[in-house]
Design an enzyme around this catalytic site. Structure first.
Site, PDB file in Angstrom:
ATOM      1  N   HIS A 273       0.820  -1.211   0.000  1.00 46.51           N
ATOM      2  CA  HIS A 273       0.000   0.000   0.000  1.00 46.51           C
ATOM      3  C   HIS A 273       0.854   1.261   0.000  1.00 46.51           C
ATOM      4  CE1 HIS A 273      -3.370  -2.634   0.760  1.00 46.51           C
ATOM      5  NE2 HIS A 273      -2.812  -3.067   1.878  1.00 46.51           N
TER       6      HIS A 273
ATOM      7  N   HIS B 239       2.352   4.602  11.286  1.00 54.24           N
ATOM      8  CA  HIS B 239       1.899   3.244  11.578  1.00 54.24           C
ATOM      9  C   HIS B 239       2.893   2.605  12.541  1.00 54.24           C
ATOM     10  CE1 HIS B 239      -1.268   2.767   8.448  1.00 54.24           C
ATOM     11  NE2 HIS B 239      -0.590   3.764   7.907  1.00 54.24           N
ATOM     12  N   HIS B 240       2.485   2.397  13.788  1.00 51.51           N
ATOM     13  CA  HIS B 240       3.326   1.714  14.763  1.00 51.51           C
ATOM     14  C   HIS B 240       2.528   0.561  15.356  1.00 51.51           C
ATOM     15  CE1 HIS B 240       6.377   4.747  14.579  1.00 51.51           C
ATOM     16  NE2 HIS B 240       5.556   5.696  14.952  1.00 51.51           N
TER      17      HIS B 240
ATOM     18  N   HIS C  81      -0.938   7.008  19.494  1.00 46.77           N
ATOM     19  CA  HIS C  81       0.068   7.345  18.495  1.00 46.77           C
ATOM     20  C   HIS C  81       0.286   8.850  18.499  1.00 46.77           C
ATOM     21  CE1 HIS C  81      -0.373   3.355  16.453  1.00 46.77           C
ATOM     22  NE2 HIS C  81      -1.581   3.461  16.968  1.00 46.77           N
TER      23      HIS C  81
ATOM     24  N   THR D 236      -4.918   6.384   8.781  1.00 44.69           N
ATOM     25  CA  THR D 236      -5.564   6.703   7.501  1.00 44.69           C
ATOM     26  C   THR D 236      -5.817   5.472   6.651  1.00 44.69           C
ATOM     27  OG1 THR D 236      -3.411   7.128   6.490  1.00 44.69           O
ATOM     28  CG2 THR D 236      -4.567   9.012   7.473  1.00 44.69           C
ATOM     29  N   THR D 237      -5.500   4.307   7.170  1.00 43.81           N
ATOM     30  CA  THR D 237      -5.773   3.039   6.490  1.00 43.81           C
ATOM     31  C   THR D 237      -6.368   2.064   7.499  1.00 43.81           C
ATOM     32  OG1 THR D 237      -3.559   2.158   6.985  1.00 43.81           O
ATOM     33  CG2 THR D 237      -3.825   3.368   4.902  1.00 43.81           C
TER      34      THR D 237
END
Length: 281
Positions: free
Chosen positions: A67, A88-89, A99, A159-160
């Protein structure tokens, strides 16, 4: 591949909420930041970076997850903005409970950005989904603007999918400049599992749903200072015209007042009379 990874696609983003309920929530990202509607918060102090300068022997894992490109950078403690690219963690037990992400807006500029080049020059090694490469450490602070005093802050989400609504977003007001070649490299290097270029891999703007967007600075004053050059010239010419017109009107008024005083019937007149003589005897 980590929690949340599945064969979802950006083409099917309208149906993300079917498998990921949080994607239908009221605190989703990204949002459109309207500077006129932000709220100034004096509590938002200049960002202090910690742990961003990495030695070359500390490797960063750069991976194509099908992605986007993900850099595996460790999370830091709360109270500072942890480096993340993108946001993204994951912990071994699922998503991190909170986050903190600092985001810079990218813009085409006149010259190459040496800090982004540290990542971009390795993208060709991870063209296919699942490929990864180790990137030598560098000063990650260079990925963020030099001015860390001006930023916006709001509560949002990933956002995903799975779209967890646990992200505190910090969006910097200053843009980061990349050269045209670098921007092209960013857009064309990565490919998905079908071998197609990873393009249009972004989520559309989400509703604000009465969320507050805080600003670390007075956005109204700052907007006035950042008028485009054409608008600045228009304002200057407008002011000059107004001053000239006012001076002309004042001149006309003064001139007419002087004429009115000269023509007035009540103005004082000097009367001359003939002299007379008296005889005294």
């Amino acid at each position: 591949q980590g929690p949340g990874h599945s064969h979802w696609s950006y083409e099917d983003r309208e149906h993300w909420g079917v498998d990921y309920p949080d994607c239908m929530g009221t605190m989703q990202s990204p949002i459109n930041i309207n500077m006129a509607k932000t709220i100034f918060s004096p509590e938002l102090q200049p960002i202090q970076l910690s742990g961003y300068s990495l030695p070359a022997n500390e490797k960063l894992k750069l991976r194509n997850n099908g992605h986007t490109g993900v850099a595996g950078i460790r999370c830091l403690s709360q109270g500072v903005i942890p480096p993340c690219w993108p946001c993204h963690h994951w912990s071994p037990f699922g998503p991190c409970p909170c986050h903190y992400c600092g985001v810079s807006v990218l813009q085409v500029g006149p010259r190459e950005n040496p800090y982004y080049q540290e990542i971009l020059e390795h993208l060709y090694k991870i063209q296919r989904e699942g490929e990864e490469v180790l990137v030598p450490g560098f000063n990650i602070a260079g990925l963020l603007p030099a001015n860390l005093k001006l930023y916006f802050h709001y509560n949002g989400s990933l956002t995903t999918p799975p779209c967890y609504q646990t992200v505190k977003w910090t969006v910097f007001n200053q843009t980061m400049l990349l050269s045209h070649d670098q921007m092209s490299m960013l857009v064309t290097s990565l490919r998905n599992d079908d071998g197609e270029p990873l393009q249009n891999n972004y989520r559309l703007v989400q509703d604000l749903h009465r969320r507050r967007v805080l600003a670390s600075f007075q956005t109204t004053l700052f907007s006035a200072k950042r008028l485009p050059s054409g608008d600045v010239l228009a304002v200057l010419f407008g002011v000059l015209f107004a001053v000239t017109a006012l001076a002309f009107l004042l001149y006309i008024y003064k001139h007419r007042s002087q004429n009115a005083r000269l023509d007035s019937p009540t103005k004082s007149k000097v009367i001359y009379t003939a002299a007379t003589t008296e005889n005294t005897g």
